[in-house]
Design a protein around this motif. Structure first.
Motif, PDB file in Angstrom:
ATOM      1  N   GLN A   9       0.827  -1.199   0.000  1.00 53.46           N
ATOM      2  CA  GLN A   9       0.000   0.000   0.000  1.00 53.46           C
ATOM      3  C   GLN A   9       0.861   1.248   0.000  1.00 53.46           C
ATOM      4  OE1 GLN A   9      -0.623   2.334   2.807  1.00 53.46           O
ATOM      5  NE2 GLN A   9      -1.893   3.506   1.404  1.00 53.46           N
ATOM      6  N   ALA A  15      -5.326   2.420  -1.695  1.00 56.37           N
ATOM      7  CA  ALA A  15      -5.915   2.157  -0.386  1.00 56.37           C
ATOM      8  C   ALA A  15      -5.636   0.719   0.057  1.00 56.37           C
ATOM      9  CB  ALA A  15      -7.422   2.395  -0.429  1.00 56.37           C
ATOM     10  N   GLN A  16      -5.405   0.538   1.343  1.00 56.88           N
ATOM     11  CA  GLN A  16      -5.077  -0.782   1.861  1.00 56.88           C
ATOM     12  C   GLN A  16      -6.180  -1.796   1.568  1.00 56.88           C
ATOM     13  OE1 GLN A  16      -3.372  -0.687   5.730  1.00 56.88           O
ATOM     14  NE2 GLN A  16      -3.257  -2.903   5.908  1.00 56.88           N
ATOM     15  N   SER A  17      -7.435  -1.378   1.650  1.00 57.81           N
ATOM     16  CA  SER A  17      -8.537  -2.297   1.351  1.00 57.81           C
ATOM     17  C   SER A  17      -8.501  -2.741  -0.116  1.00 57.81           C
ATOM     18  CB  SER A  17      -9.881  -1.660   1.679  1.00 57.81           C
ATOM     19  OG  SER A  17     -10.084  -0.489   0.905  1.00 57.81           O
ATOM     20  N   THR A  18      -8.108  -1.833  -0.998  1.00 55.31           N
ATOM     21  CA  THR A  18      -8.002  -2.159  -2.426  1.00 55.31           C
ATOM     22  C   THR A  18      -6.861  -3.135  -2.660  1.00 55.31           C
ATOM     23  OG1 THR A  18      -8.902   0.003  -3.022  1.00 55.31           O
ATOM     24  CG2 THR A  18      -7.718  -1.188  -4.746  1.00 55.31           C
TER      25      THR A  18
END
Length: 72
Positions: A9, A15-18
Motif C-alpha cells: 500500500q 488504499a489498503q482495502s483495495t
C-alpha cells in the motif's frame, strides 16, 4: 515470508482495502500465497502457479494464428 499489505500500500499509494482485494484475487488465481502474522497478511509469489500461467499462455499464443491472439 513475503511482503506485508501495508508495505504494498505504501509503495503503490492505493488504499489498503483495495490492495487486500487485489491480493486476494491473485491468491484465488494461484499466483500468490498468503501468510497471516498477527493482524498482518504477508504475500509471496507462488512460483508454481506463475509457471503454470506462463505455460498456458505460451501454449495458447504459440499455437495460435493471428485471429486467436487478437481474441486473447
Amino acid at each position: 515470508m513475503g511482503v506485508c499489505v501495508s508495505h504494498i500500500q505504501a509503495k503503490t499509494g492505493v488504499a489498503q482495502s483495495t490492495v487486500s482485494t487485489y491480493m486476494a484475487t491473485l491468491e484465488r488465481a494461484g499466483l500468490v500465497r498468503s501468510t497471516r502474522v498477527g493482524k498482518w497478511t504477508h504475500y509471496r509469489r507462488d512460483e508454481e502457479g506463475i509457471a503454470r500461467l506462463i505455460e498456458t499462455i505460451r501454449r495458447s499464443v504459440g499455437s495460435a494464428d493471428v485471429a486467436d491472439v487478437v481474441r486473447l
